[in-house]
Design a protein around this motif. Structure first.
Motif, short mmCIF file in Angstrom:
data_model
loop_
_atom_site.label_atom_id
_atom_site.label_comp_id
_atom_site.label_asym_id
_atom_site.label_seq_id
_atom_site.Cartn_x
_atom_site.Cartn_y
_atom_site.Cartn_z
N TRP A 74 -20.75 1.85 -0.97
CA TRP A 74 -19.41 1.34 -0.85
C TRP A 74 -19.00 1.79 0.45
O TRP A 74 -18.04 1.27 1.14
CB TRP A 74 -18.71 1.91 -2.09
N LEU A 87 -6.50 3.70 -1.38
CA LEU A 87 -7.26 2.51 -1.55
C LEU A 87 -7.23 2.05 -3.00
O LEU A 87 -7.30 2.98 -4.01
CB LEU A 87 -8.50 2.52 -1.16
N LYS A 88 -7.13 0.80 -3.38
CA LYS A 88 -6.97 0.31 -4.85
C LYS A 88 -8.51 0.18 -5.46
O LYS A 88 -8.60 0.36 -6.46
CB LYS A 88 -6.23 -0.94 -4.98
N ASN A 89 -9.56 -0.10 -4.76
CA ASN A 89 -10.85 0.07 -5.24
C ASN A 89 -11.47 1.20 -5.17
O ASN A 89 -11.63 2.36 -4.34
CB ASN A 89 -11.80 -0.82 -4.17
N THR A 90 -12.02 1.81 -6.45
CA THR A 90 -12.71 3.06 -6.75
C THR A 90 -14.08 2.93 -7.24
O THR A 90 -14.04 2.59 -8.60
CB THR A 90 -11.73 4.03 -7.68
N TYR A 141 0.75 -1.19 -0.05
CA TYR A 141 0.22 0.09 -0.06
C TYR A 141 0.81 1.27 0.03
O TYR A 141 1.92 1.21 0.40
CB TYR A 141 -0.81 -0.04 1.26
N ASP A 153 -9.20 -6.72 0.82
CA ASP A 153 -8.89 -6.39 -0.71
C ASP A 153 -9.02 -4.89 -1.02
O ASP A 153 -9.24 -4.89 -2.38
CB ASP A 153 -9.30 -7.41 -1.73
N TYR A 154 -8.96 -4.11 0.08
CA TYR A 154 -8.87 -2.70 -0.38
C TYR A 154 -7.60 -2.09 -0.55
O TYR A 154 -7.36 -0.86 -1.41
CB TYR A 154 -9.52 -1.77 0.81
N LEU A 171 -8.04 -3.63 5.98
CA LEU A 171 -8.29 -3.06 4.49
C LEU A 171 -7.62 -4.30 3.74
O LEU A 171 -8.00 -4.54 2.57
CB LEU A 171 -7.51 -1.76 4.49
N TYR A 205 -13.15 11.09 -1.66
CA TYR A 205 -13.13 10.29 -2.77
C TYR A 205 -13.13 11.56 -4.12
O TYR A 205 -13.65 12.42 -3.84
CB TYR A 205 -14.69 9.60 -2.75
N LEU A 252 -17.27 -0.08 3.45
CA LEU A 252 -15.83 0.05 3.82
C LEU A 252 -15.74 0.36 5.26
O LEU A 252 -15.00 0.05 6.06
CB LEU A 252 -15.22 1.34 2.90
#
Length: 96
Positions: free
Chosen positions: A30, A18-21, A5, A94-95, A90, A67, A34
């Motif tokens: 979402w 975070l990798k998920n957008t 990370y 898988d975030y 996290l 965000y 989280l």
């Protein structure tokens, strides 16, 4: 610093990207998911232009969740120091 990370530290805060957008229309659900993962309570939500900000409490500490659809990014900022437990949660979800 861990390779799994991105964390940038300054004097009193830490930031994790975070990798998920999510898409903007999925944002509320979402963020709720989280917050369940990291055991966070939402204290406040602000919107300015394309940037959303949630003020969170995790283990009695203050955090910010940002965000930006234009930047295609979501990041979490610890205002009182990064938590290993939050990072672990996290990663597990898988975030990171």
């Amino acid at each position: 610093m861990s390779d799994s990370y991105l964390m940038v530290e300054s004097q009193e805060n830490s930031v994790v990207t975070l990798k998920n957008t999510p898409a903007e229309h999925e944002l509320d659900s979402w963020v709720a998911t989280l917050c369940d993962v990291i055991n966070a309570d939402i204290r406040e939500k602000e919107v300015a232009a394309d940037q959303f900000c949630w003020r969170l409490t995790i283990n009695n500490q203050h955090w910010l969740l940002f965000y930006s659809e234009i930047c295609d990014a979501v990041w979490l900022q610890a205002l009182e120091g990064m938590s290993d437990e939050v990072i672990k949660n996290l990663r597990h979800a898988d975030y990171l």
